[in-house]
Design an enzyme around this catalytic site. Structure first.
Site, PDB file in Angstrom:
ATOM      1  N   ASP A 192       0.824  -1.225   0.000  1.00 31.69           N
ATOM      2  CA  ASP A 192       0.000   0.000   0.000  1.00 31.69           C
ATOM      3  C   ASP A 192       0.852   1.267   0.000  1.00 31.69           C
ATOM      4  O   ASP A 192       0.587   2.205  -0.744  1.00 31.69           O
ATOM      5  CB  ASP A 192      -1.053   0.009   1.125  1.00 31.69           C
ATOM      6  CG  ASP A 192      -0.533  -0.022   2.548  1.00 31.69           C
ATOM      7  OD1 ASP A 192       0.681  -0.264   2.745  1.00 31.69           O
ATOM      8  OD2 ASP A 192      -1.343   0.203   3.479  1.00 31.69           O
TER       9      ASP A 192
ATOM     10  N   SER B  43      -6.873  -3.238  14.790  1.00 29.66           N
ATOM     11  CA  SER B  43      -7.710  -2.691  15.863  1.00 29.66           C
ATOM     12  C   SER B  43      -7.583  -1.170  15.886  1.00 29.66           C
ATOM     13  O   SER B  43      -8.550  -0.461  16.178  1.00 29.66           O
ATOM     14  CB  SER B  43      -7.313  -3.278  17.215  1.00 29.66           C
ATOM     15  OG  SER B  43      -5.956  -3.019  17.479  1.00 29.66           O
TER      16      SER B  43
ATOM     17  N   LEU C 290      -4.887  -7.289  12.903  1.00 25.93           N
ATOM     18  CA  LEU C 290      -6.248  -7.221  12.349  1.00 25.93           C
ATOM     19  C   LEU C 290      -6.783  -5.790  12.399  1.00 25.93           C
ATOM     20  O   LEU C 290      -7.978  -5.562  12.290  1.00 25.93           O
ATOM     21  CB  LEU C 290      -7.172  -8.187  13.115  1.00 25.93           C
ATOM     22  CG  LEU C 290      -6.705  -9.651  13.068  1.00 25.93           C
ATOM     23  CD1 LEU C 290      -7.575 -10.533  13.966  1.00 25.93           C
ATOM     24  CD2 LEU C 290      -6.710 -10.200  11.635  1.00 25.93           C
TER      25      LEU C 290
ATOM     26  N   GLU D 184      -2.814   8.580  12.245  1.00 29.03           N
ATOM     27  CA  GLU D 184      -1.859   7.548  12.649  1.00 29.03           C
ATOM     28  C   GLU D 184      -0.422   7.941  12.280  1.00 29.03           C
ATOM     29  O   GLU D 184       0.510   7.748  13.055  1.00 29.03           O
ATOM     30  CB  GLU D 184      -2.250   6.211  12.004  1.00 29.03           C
ATOM     31  CG  GLU D 184      -1.444   5.083  12.564  1.00 29.03           C
ATOM     32  CD  GLU D 184      -2.247   3.822  12.834  1.00 29.03           C
ATOM     33  OE1 GLU D 184      -3.484   3.856  12.818  1.00 29.03           O
ATOM     34  OE2 GLU D 184      -1.591   2.804  13.073  1.00 29.03           O
TER      35      GLU D 184
ATOM     36  N   ASP E 140      -5.595  -0.074   5.853  1.00 33.59           N
ATOM     37  CA  ASP E 140      -6.424  -0.501   6.987  1.00 33.59           C
ATOM     38  C   ASP E 140      -7.598   0.440   7.203  1.00 33.59           C
ATOM     39  O   ASP E 140      -8.735   0.011   7.405  1.00 33.59           O
ATOM     40  CB  ASP E 140      -5.577  -0.568   8.263  1.00 33.59           C
ATOM     41  CG  ASP E 140      -4.390  -1.497   8.101  1.00 33.59           C
ATOM     42  OD1 ASP E 140      -4.411  -2.310   7.161  1.00 33.59           O
ATOM     43  OD2 ASP E 140      -3.451  -1.411   8.901  1.00 33.59           O
TER      44      ASP E 140
END
Ligand code: GLA
Length: 397
Positions: A49, A139, A137, A172, A184
């Protein structure tokens, strides 16, 4: 041994727990609203990505939950169920970098909203969820997107999932200090029920890809967590940027590793540091796999889909060097099962989860066999979750 409950839908107990906690901490009236956003599993296209390439994630039924009520002042008062902690910050005092605890993911989104000129207001909120932390995953992206969904509703801003995914990534990158790509947040904001999402991380164009009913996606959380994962991740990004700078001197049109052809990869080899060359040798072929996998899933060629997953894992293990003993073991056990089409690590790596594509009717037997063989060798709290693709961020009430 039995697998963990299926990650197919929203757990009603989770919702009850979060709303009850809100009433206890912040009072029942006026009635709060609830935003949820899912974690994701990436089927293929790993570490592509941020090289402007392709990825193929799907959202899973494990979610972050944000119960919220706007306030009339500029205070953000948050309570985390997982950490059993209540903290407050003033919106006008938020500054980067803002740390990386649970509140930073919430405050980071508020900061990113404000930095983009979007309206923000104070709020009381309870943060809860069942996406395992550190399991690869997402979070954190789930929490960012649930916060963004809540914040847009609280401040009366229209929900634009693409813009919100970018805002979550900005939070982030800048506020939390993790140099992640867009996958994500995008998956958490945008996914559709029943479908994986083929995403072009350069144009942000998407193609929904149905996952055939006869194939089940099983997430395999190894239970392994690595403390230095964020710095190892940032190192891999830096290696890609160094490699890119070399390729760009050979071909001026190259703007990202996505533009590097297999021929250019070989032509540039002697100019690259050997480690940087290995990293690029993962990214260039990996970037073709999501498109091939989307075709394989659409045409029902599950054997090909499985082979692509296996190839991706070996490349991440040998060339990108982000796998680990636990991920190699669980994927090897999965692959050896007669009902498994293929298996690979998923997400950033260095611990966390793997993903397997399995014949639907054999899922219970597969989960039992894999979990017991893994636990016989590794004493960690591993868990397996059969998943169906769910929809992205939404408001419940
Ligand atoms: C993490 C990052 C993503 C992506 C993956 C690796 O999940 O948040 O942006 O780079 O690692 O594919």
């Amino acid at each position: 041994m039995t697998p963990a409950p299926s990650a197919g839908g929203l757990d009603p107990q989770l919702l009850r727990r979060a709303t009850t906690r809100f009433a206890e901490r912040f009072g029942p009236e006026p009635r709060p609203r609830v935003a949820v956003s899912p974690g994701r599993v990436n089927l293929i296209g790993e570490h592509t990505d941020y090289n402007e390439g392709f990825v193929l994630p799907m959202a899973i039924g494990k979610v972050a939950v944000v119960v919220f009520r706007p306030r009339s002042d500029r205070i953000l008062r948050g309570h985390s169920v997982a950490f059993d902690e209540t903290r407050e910050v003033s919106i006008d005092s938020l500054q980067t970098p803002g740390g990386n605890d649970w509140l930073a993911y919430v405050a980071g989104v508020v900061w990113a909203f404000a930095s983009e000129g979007l309206a923000v207001c104070g709020a009381d909120l309870v943060v809860d969820g069942d996406v395992p932390i550190g399991a690869g995953l997402s979070s954190s992206a789930a929490l960012e997107m649930a916060t963004a969904r809540a914040l847009s509703a609280a401040a009366g801003t229209a929900w634009d999932p693409v813009r919100m995914a970018r805002i979550g990534q900005k939070a982030e990158n800048r506020y939390v200090g993790m140099n992640c790509g867009i996958m994500d947040q995008f998956a958490s904001a945008m996914c559709e029920e029943g479908k994986a999402l083929l995403l072009d991380c350069r144009s942000l164009e998407t193609v929904p890809v149905p996952v055939p009913e006869r194939a089940a996606v099983v997430v395999m959380d190894t239970g392994a967590r690595r403390a230095l994962a964020a710095s190892a991740y940032n190192d891999r990004r830096a290696a890609c940027e160094r490699a890119l700078a070399r390729f760009a001197t050979l071909e001026p049109g190259v703007r990202a590793l996505r533009d590097v052809t297999p021929e250019l990869l070989e032509r540039g080899r002697s100019r690259l540091d050997p480690t940087d060359y290995r990293r690029a040798s993962h990214v260039v072929p990996e970037n073709r796999r999501p498109v091939e996998m989307a075709k394989a899933l659409s045409s029902g060629d599950l054997a090909l889909a499985g082979r692509l997953m296996n190839d991706s894992h070996f490349s991440l293990r040998d060339l990108y060097e982000v796998s680990c003993e636990e991920l190699d073991l669980v994927t090897a056990i999965a692959r050896a099962h007669p009902s498994c089409f293929g298996a690979r690590m998923t997400g950033a790596g260095f611990g966390g989860s793997a993903v397997a594509l399995v014949r639907t009717e054999a899922v219970p037997a597969f989960c039992d066999a894999v979990l017991s063989a893994y636990k016989a060798k590794i004493d960690l709290p591993a868990a397996l979750y059969p998943c169906r693709p769910v929809a992205g961020a939404r408001l419940l009430e």
